[in-house]
Design a protein around this motif. Structure first.
Motif, PDB file in Angstrom:
ATOM      1  N   GLY A   1       0.812  -1.217   0.000  1.00  0.00           N
ATOM      2  CA  GLY A   1       0.000   0.000   0.000  1.00  0.00           C
ATOM      3  C   GLY A   1       0.844   1.265   0.000  1.00  0.00           C
ATOM      4  O   GLY A   1       0.493   2.257  -0.664  1.00  0.00           O
ATOM      5  N   LYS A   2       1.959   1.251   0.721  1.00  0.00           N
ATOM      6  CA  LYS A   2       2.840   2.426   0.740  1.00  0.00           C
ATOM      7  C   LYS A   2       3.464   2.665  -0.626  1.00  0.00           C
ATOM      8  O   LYS A   2       3.627   3.821  -1.047  1.00  0.00           O
ATOM      9  N   LEU A   3       3.814   1.596  -1.319  1.00  0.00           N
ATOM     10  CA  LEU A   3       4.343   1.755  -2.675  1.00  0.00           C
ATOM     11  C   LEU A   3       3.269   2.292  -3.613  1.00  0.00           C
ATOM     12  O   LEU A   3       3.550   3.120  -4.496  1.00  0.00           O
ATOM     13  N   ALA A   4       2.031   1.820  -3.429  1.00  0.00           N
ATOM     14  CA  ALA A   4       0.925   2.269  -4.283  1.00  0.00           C
ATOM     15  C   ALA A   4       0.685   3.772  -4.138  1.00  0.00           C
ATOM     16  O   ALA A   4       0.254   4.436  -5.091  1.00  0.00           O
ATOM     17  N   GLU A   5       0.970   4.318  -2.949  1.00  0.00           N
ATOM     18  CA  GLU A   5       0.809   5.762  -2.735  1.00  0.00           C
ATOM     19  C   GLU A   5       1.733   6.571  -3.647  1.00  0.00           C
ATOM     20  O   GLU A   5       1.473   7.733  -3.942  1.00  0.00           O
TER      21      GLU A   5
ATOM     22  N   VAL B   1      16.634   0.861  12.061  1.00  0.00           N
ATOM     23  CA  VAL B   1      15.930   0.975  10.784  1.00  0.00           C
ATOM     24  C   VAL B   1      14.661   0.135  10.817  1.00  0.00           C
ATOM     25  O   VAL B   1      13.623   0.528  10.266  1.00  0.00           O
ATOM     26  N   ALA B   2      14.717  -1.020  11.471  1.00  0.00           N
ATOM     27  CA  ALA B   2      13.530  -1.885  11.566  1.00  0.00           C
ATOM     28  C   ALA B   2      12.386  -1.165  12.251  1.00  0.00           C
ATOM     29  O   ALA B   2      11.221  -1.251  11.815  1.00  0.00           O
ATOM     30  N   ARG B   3      12.684  -0.454  13.336  1.00  0.00           N
ATOM     31  CA  ARG B   3      11.617   0.300  14.028  1.00  0.00           C
ATOM     32  C   ARG B   3      11.075   1.412  13.132  1.00  0.00           C
ATOM     33  O   ARG B   3       9.888   1.730  13.154  1.00  0.00           O
ATOM     34  N   GLU B   4      11.951   1.988  12.334  1.00  0.00           N
ATOM     35  CA  GLU B   4      11.527   3.073  11.452  1.00  0.00           C
ATOM     36  C   GLU B   4      10.576   2.580  10.368  1.00  0.00           C
ATOM     37  O   GLU B   4       9.566   3.235  10.080  1.00  0.00           O
ATOM     38  N   VAL B   5      10.866   1.425   9.755  1.00  0.00           N
ATOM     39  CA  VAL B   5      10.069   0.994   8.603  1.00  0.00           C
ATOM     40  C   VAL B   5       8.925   0.053   8.989  1.00  0.00           C
ATOM     41  O   VAL B   5       7.872   0.059   8.334  1.00  0.00           O
TER      42      VAL B   5
ATOM     43  N   PRO C   1       8.304 -15.593   3.418  1.00  0.00           N
ATOM     44  CA  PRO C   1       8.294 -14.728   2.229  1.00  0.00           C
ATOM     45  C   PRO C   1       7.585 -13.398   2.420  1.00  0.00           C
ATOM     46  O   PRO C   1       8.023 -12.382   1.863  1.00  0.00           O
ATOM     47  N   HIS C   2       6.496 -13.367   3.181  1.00  0.00           N
ATOM     48  CA  HIS C   2       5.779 -12.102   3.373  1.00  0.00           C
ATOM     49  C   HIS C   2       6.655 -11.077   4.094  1.00  0.00           C
ATOM     50  O   HIS C   2       6.690  -9.897   3.723  1.00  0.00           O
ATOM     51  N   LEU C   3       7.364 -11.517   5.121  1.00  0.00           N
ATOM     52  CA  LEU C   3       8.205 -10.594   5.880  1.00  0.00           C
ATOM     53  C   LEU C   3       9.454 -10.216   5.096  1.00  0.00           C
ATOM     54  O   LEU C   3       9.909  -9.065   5.153  1.00  0.00           O
TER      55      LEU C   3
ATOM     56  N   PHE D   1      10.921  -4.160   0.260  1.00  0.00           N
ATOM     57  CA  PHE D   1      10.178  -3.007  -0.260  1.00  0.00           C
ATOM     58  C   PHE D   1      10.270  -1.799   0.674  1.00  0.00           C
ATOM     59  O   PHE D   1      10.481  -0.665   0.229  1.00  0.00           O
ATOM     60  N   LEU D   2      10.132  -2.026   1.974  1.00  0.00           N
ATOM     61  CA  LEU D   2      10.102  -0.909   2.924  1.00  0.00           C
ATOM     62  C   LEU D   2      11.461  -0.232   3.058  1.00  0.00           C
ATOM     63  O   LEU D   2      11.539   0.995   3.136  1.00  0.00           O
ATOM     64  N   THR D   3      12.534  -1.021   3.087  1.00  0.00           N
ATOM     65  CA  THR D   3      13.854  -0.397   3.184  1.00  0.00           C
ATOM     66  C   THR D   3      14.232   0.278   1.861  1.00  0.00           C
ATOM     67  O   THR D   3      14.876   1.333   1.865  1.00  0.00           O
ATOM     68  N   GLY D   4      13.816  -0.309   0.738  1.00  0.00           N
ATOM     69  CA  GLY D   4      14.052   0.341  -0.545  1.00  0.00           C
ATOM     70  C   GLY D   4      13.323   1.667  -0.639  1.00  0.00           C
ATOM     71  O   GLY D   4      13.885   2.680  -1.093  1.00  0.00           O
ATOM     72  N   LEU D   5      12.063   1.673  -0.187  1.00  0.00           N
ATOM     73  CA  LEU D   5      11.274   2.905  -0.203  1.00  0.00           C
ATOM     74  C   LEU D   5      11.889   3.953   0.723  1.00  0.00           C
ATOM     75  O   LEU D   5      11.914   5.150   0.389  1.00  0.00           O
TER      76      LEU D   5
END
Length: 372
Positions: A131-135, A313-317, A255-257, A263-267
């Protein structure tokens, strides 16, 4: 991306399930284990629109159904291991070919009060990342491949051997061998053909170098469908393997995690316009050059501590709730490991000593007694 023939609405279910008297539903826990059950068709129909209760204890215990060493927030004594809301995802419809084509639907676990995915639900976590990527106007796509060992053992024979000295499906190293697969051709082909019927498309399937090793590349598709397919392929491989009298181990990716983290760290890097912290490794020629390399943690304990530290970084994303829960489950795993006596530690050791007659003797001493 929905599966082939997936219903577009609850109203479509009646005709889709006209030949079924029961339906299998399943969600995925933090370790990638499918937790589910059969439901009668009438019960499923009543739950399809608004969901159904599912005990939260599946997020309060580990892969062996042992309650976590430290109780976490989702499921604990204080909240009575309350029910979560299991929301049925109609887009995941498929039939299980090795179970008489029983219908299967996946669920996402929601907080019963907010109706939002709980922090520890892998499908919910990936859905948020997508969803964040879709934004930004981007569609998340992915591909996953597995390389996996297989053993010519049953559940009972593996347990009797204490999971040591297991017999591989085939001996020797035979990467990309066309000949080696003829030894177990029915099983090898069933992995491909039955998973295709299961809605898990495969791009490549062959032997890999190693005793009893196969490699299977799953067809590239949308991220959530890819993660579902990857989890279902593991379920399928183990189920099919058991029908052919063998074991397929499962110490592998969630795989989901994994896709969520990518995706989240790339974003994060894109949004912060971060530059790469070092050149390609191949360009670091000297020891002085390599001082800029930051190495990964070398143990689960160190990795968990690094992930859970303030400002990580984990807490951030991922957010604090996810990190506190997931980190707590890994701390539990470390505690279980530290409390275990391994087969190396229980081997008889021999210490020499001199008795009062000055004669040399050898006595067996077991490591676990020393630990006690």
């Amino acid at each position: 991306m929905a599966t082939f023939n997936a219903p577009k609405s609850v109203e479509d279910l009646e005709s889709l399930l006209r030949d079924a008297n029961k339906v299998k539903v399943a969600g995925i826990d933090i370790d990638g284990v499918f937790r589910g059950k059969y439901m009668s068709k009438s019960k499923f129909m009543s739950a399809a629109k608004n969901g159904f209760g599912f005990c939260s204890v599946i997020f309060g215990w580990d892969i062996n159904d042992t309650v976590y060493s430290r109780e976490l927030l989702i499921s604990n004594r204080a909240n009575g291991y309350r029910d979560l809301l299991a929301s049925i995802d109609l887009a995941t419809y498929r039939r299980i070919p090795w179970e008489n084509d029983v219908p299967l639907f996946l669920v996402t676990f929601l907080d019963p009060d907010t109706k939002e995915p709980i922090c520890a639900c892998p499908r919910g976590t990936l859905s948020k990342a997508v969803g964040k990527l879709a934004e930004h106007g981007w569609e998340a796509m992915a591909g996953i491949e597995y390389e996996y060992f297989q053993f010519n053992e049953t559940a009972h024979s593996a347990a009797e051997k204490n999971f040591n000295g297991l017999t591989p499906l085939t001996p020797g190293m035979h990467g990309y061998s066309l000949l080696r697969t003829t030894l177990n051709s029915d099983y090898f082909n069933a992995l491909f053909d039955l998973n295709l019927k299961f809605g898990v498309e495969i791009e490549g399937h062959h032997t890999e170098t190693g005793p009893g090793v196969f490699e299977t590349a799953l067809a590239y598709t949308s991220a959530l469908r890819m993660a579902d397919n990857a989890s279902l392929f593991k379920l399928g491989a183990k189920s099919i393997g058991m029908k052919y009298g063998m074991r397929v181990p499962g110490a592998d990716v969630q795989p989901h995690l994994a896709l969520s983290a990518i995706f989240l760290t790339g974003l994060r890097g894109i949004e912060k316009k971060l530059s790469l912290p070092l050149p390609p490794i191949s360009e670091l020629k000297t020891a002085e050059d390599r001082k800029v390399i930051r190495k990964l943690s070398t143990s689960l304990e160190a990795a968990a501590a690094r992930m859970m530290r303030d400002g990580s970084v984990a807490r951030e994303v991922f957010g604090d709730e996810f990190v506190d829960h997931f980190g707590g489950t890994r701390e539990h795993e470390v505690a279980q490991w530290n409390a275990a006596v391994t087969n190396w530690e229980s081997k008889p050791l021999h210490l020499s000593y001199v008795d009062t007659t000055l004669s040399s003797n050898l006595i067996p001493v077991e490591r676990y007694l020393e630990l006690v």
